[in-house]
Design a protein around this motif. Structure first.
Motif, PDB file in Angstrom:
ATOM      1  N   ARG A 159     -10.904  24.449  16.662  1.00 32.51           N
ATOM      2  CA  ARG A 159     -12.010  23.903  17.442  1.00 32.51           C
ATOM      3  C   ARG A 159     -12.807  25.057  18.039  1.00 32.51           C
ATOM      4  O   ARG A 159     -12.472  25.596  19.085  1.00 32.51           O
ATOM      5  CB  ARG A 159     -11.479  22.995  18.553  1.00 32.51           C
ATOM      6  N   CYS A 160     -13.858  25.452  17.356  1.00 32.25           N
ATOM      7  CA  CYS A 160     -14.677  26.578  17.834  1.00 32.25           C
ATOM      8  C   CYS A 160     -15.576  26.157  18.985  1.00 32.25           C
ATOM      9  O   CYS A 160     -15.577  26.753  20.045  1.00 32.25           O
ATOM     10  CB  CYS A 160     -15.511  27.152  16.687  1.00 32.25           C
ATOM     11  N   GLY A 161     -16.379  25.126  18.746  1.00 28.58           N
ATOM     12  CA  GLY A 161     -17.202  24.576  19.820  1.00 28.58           C
ATOM     13  C   GLY A 161     -18.499  25.280  20.089  1.00 28.58           C
ATOM     14  O   GLY A 161     -19.353  24.758  20.800  1.00 28.58           O
ATOM     15  N   SER A 162     -18.702  26.486  19.550  1.00 29.77           N
ATOM     16  CA  SER A 162     -19.961  27.194  19.771  1.00 29.77           C
ATOM     17  C   SER A 162     -20.213  28.135  18.592  1.00 29.77           C
ATOM     18  O   SER A 162     -19.282  28.530  17.882  1.00 29.77           O
ATOM     19  CB  SER A 162     -19.937  27.992  21.078  1.00 29.77           C
TER      20      SER A 162
ATOM     21  N   PHE B 227     -22.815  17.737  19.773  1.00 31.57           N
ATOM     22  CA  PHE B 227     -22.731  18.182  18.387  1.00 31.57           C
ATOM     23  C   PHE B 227     -21.903  19.456  18.241  1.00 31.57           C
ATOM     24  O   PHE B 227     -22.032  20.179  17.261  1.00 31.57           O
ATOM     25  CB  PHE B 227     -24.139  18.430  17.835  1.00 31.57           C
ATOM     26  N   ASP B 228     -21.046  19.751  19.226  1.00 33.81           N
ATOM     27  CA  ASP B 228     -20.280  20.994  19.175  1.00 33.81           C
ATOM     28  C   ASP B 228     -19.281  21.018  18.021  1.00 33.81           C
ATOM     29  O   ASP B 228     -18.874  22.086  17.572  1.00 33.81           O
ATOM     30  CB  ASP B 228     -19.531  21.209  20.491  1.00 33.81           C
ATOM     31  N   ALA B 229     -18.864  19.850  17.545  1.00 31.04           N
ATOM     32  CA  ALA B 229     -17.898  19.809  16.442  1.00 31.04           C
ATOM     33  C   ALA B 229     -18.471  20.394  15.161  1.00 31.04           C
ATOM     34  O   ALA B 229     -17.719  20.703  14.229  1.00 31.04           O
ATOM     35  CB  ALA B 229     -17.442  18.365  16.204  1.00 31.04           C
ATOM     36  N   PHE B 230     -19.776  20.556  15.120  1.00 33.10           N
ATOM     37  CA  PHE B 230     -20.405  21.142  13.926  1.00 33.10           C
ATOM     38  C   PHE B 230     -19.933  22.574  13.698  1.00 33.10           C
ATOM     39  O   PHE B 230     -19.886  23.049  12.573  1.00 33.10           O
ATOM     40  CB  PHE B 230     -21.930  21.105  14.084  1.00 33.10           C
ATOM     41  N   TRP B 231     -19.557  23.275  14.781  1.00 34.00           N
ATOM     42  CA  TRP B 231     -19.162  24.677  14.647  1.00 34.00           C
ATOM     43  C   TRP B 231     -17.662  24.833  14.374  1.00 34.00           C
ATOM     44  O   TRP B 231     -17.189  25.970  14.255  1.00 34.00           O
ATOM     45  CB  TRP B 231     -19.519  25.438  15.930  1.00 34.00           C
TER      46      TRP B 231
END
Length: 507
Positions: A458-461, A446-450
């Motif tokens: 693409r933050c990822g976290s 679910f990293d795409a949520f960030w």
């Protein structure tokens, strides 16, 4: 005269030092050097790779190394592993390792780090050897973790271990609480030298794993010497394994009298006389330290004791806590006893008053000797009727039912089998702190949520998302990064959350 032949000794070839540099899979760019000519450091290297880097070996299908590998083969193995670690950082920058991905130590991670550092420093040799001196034993890091939690040890505290040995407890306190200072003093020279080496490996491993810790120091000397008293008196949390040095108890008690208010002292043997498991007040009342100490009674909760909390015996050792509180000797008697005395006196006065007869009502002398027919007066009792309170019909609440959540201040453990993290539920943090922890166990699903919803970065976290908005989108208020949007974008996240905290919190 015959000449004697002379022999020239052949030069001794020095073995070149072989250093293996292992790159950290937890912190990009961090590494740790191991001297392969040293058998203990070689064992620590193999232990670190086999136990703590097993997920990386499993991903790339690499077999674990062995201690009996030739130095050249082990060096080539480390170089091959470093290449895989570099690939992992490049292709999966947010790969999660459970507890090892946190920036603070859990008890499980601490035990793993201590195991490697003790192996590299050859702590096992302190159990005996040519000197004949032996280490008495240590309290376990699990017990120290429970004690720090009981006593609320935090970042502003200063800890000292009297007779610290090789420094296991001060390392545990520094890692688990990030205390301002964790120090120890040891008077046996060879044990102190081993402690210095162990501390060096421990601090390097903490950096290798990306873990925070407080300042740690170790000193060689005798705690009874006046120059070392300030180490004790400036501490707020003191531990003394005084089973090993009972003859020093009186010296320590004189030092403790100079400690500051609220200093907490934990020992494995009581510093005061006991009788039938309780402190003998009549004997201890002449003790100057006893007069300024607060001791937990049997009715109060005692320090938690974990199973097998020492390494010198299988059964658990009881711990004793005293707290410096100079006002404890000036407490007044409890008012309950005074009230009981007053009530008894008033009843006695009432009884006397009822038997007395006024002079004007005395009978004549002829009635003397006759049995009195006067009825004893009963005390007047007044009863008050309570006002009737009209019962009102309960109006059903129009509000929607709230989501299930624990009480504020409750420690909620993660239900994941590989995680021992406990998070305190607070009104301010709410469910968000538990949501962020659930991401750790989600394997980056679910990293795409960030990801940034403005420029698509693409933050990822969560942390990288905050830094991105702070640096590139000044004045922009982030909207939509909440739980409803998370569940709308990823409905499966609720199952992930329930796997971690579903028993106590409803998302």
């Amino acid at each position: 005269m015959a000449s004697h032949p002379t022999t020239i000794a052949a030069p001794i070839d020095q073995v070149p030092l072989v250093v293996a540099r292992l790159h950290s899979v937890y912190v990009e760019g961090e590494y740790m050097d191991f001297l392969l000519n040293d058998a203990h450091q070689t064992s620590g290297l193999v232990l670190l790779i086999t136990n703590q880097m097993a997920p990386v070996l499993h991903i790339f299908g690499l077999d674990a190394p062995t201690i009996n590998m030739p130095l050249e083969d082990l060096l080539n193995y480390v170089n091959e592993l470093n290449a895989m670690v570099s690939t992992l950082h490049r292709n999966w920058p947010n790969y999660s390792f459970g507890d090892l991905s946190l920036d603070h130590c859990t008890t499980k991670t601490l035990s793993a780090i201590l195991e490697v550092s003790k192996t590299c420093a050859d702590i096992s040799s302190l159990r005996g050897g040519a000197t004949g001196a032996k280490v008495f034993g240590n309290l376990s890091e699990r017990q120290m973790a429970a004690t720090c939690k009981d006593l609320n040890i935090g970042e502003k505290d200063r800890f000292i271990d009297i007779g610290c040995g090789y420094g296991q407890l001060m390392c545990a306190v520094a890692a688990l609480t990030q205390a301002e200072l964790s120090t120890g003093i040891e008077y046996q020279n060879h044990i102190y030298n081993a402690g210095v080496l162990h501390l060096e490996f421990f601090q390097r491993l903490m950096k290798f794993f990306g873990k925070r810790h407080g300042k740690i120091t170790i000193k060689y000397g005798d705690v009874t010497e006046e120059d070392n008293h300030s180490m004790v008196t400036n501490s707020t949390f003191i531990f003394a394994n005084n089973i090993a040095f009972r003859d020093l108890n009186e010296h320590l008690k004189s030092i403790f009298q100079k400690c500051q208010e609220s200093t907490q002292i934990v020992s494995t043997e009581p510093f005061f006389a006991t009788r039938n498991g309780k402190f003998n007040t009549r004997v201890n009342q002449k003790d100057e330290l006893f007069k300024i100490c607060k001791i937990r009674s049997e009715k109060e909760k005692q320090l938690e004791v974990v199973d097998e909390n020492t390494d010198w015996k299988t059964e658990s050792t009881k711990l004793y806590l005293i707290t410096i509180e100079r006002k404890v000797g000036s407490k007044e008697e409890e008012p309950v006893e005074e009230m009981e005395i007053e009530e008894t006196t008033s009843e006695r006065n009432d009884a006397v008053a009822m038997d007395e007869v006024p002079k004007e009502n005395k009978k004549e002398n002829k009635d003397i000797g006759k049995k009195s027919t006067r009825i004893r007066r009963r005390p007047i009792s007044i009863r008050f009727k309570a006002r009737k309170v009209s019962k009102t019909k309960k109006i059903p609440s129009q509000k929607s039912s709230e989501l299930r959540k624990p009480m504020c201040g409750t420690l909620v453990p993660c239900q994941n089998e590989c995680c021992i993290t406990e998070i305190k539920f607070s009104k301010k943090g709410g469910r968000y702190q538990f949501v962020l922890h659930s991401f750790i166990h989600s394997n980056n699903k679910f990293d795409a949520f960030w990801d940034c919803n403005i420029c698509g970065f693409r933050c990822g976290s969560f942390q990288r998302n905050r830094d991105h908005y702070k640096e590139l989108h000044h004045g922009t208020i982030r909207t939509g990064y909440d739980i409803p949007r998370l569940l709308q974008k990823f409905p499966n996240f609720k199952q992930q959350f329930d796997a971690c905290f579903g028993d106590q919190i409803e998302l």
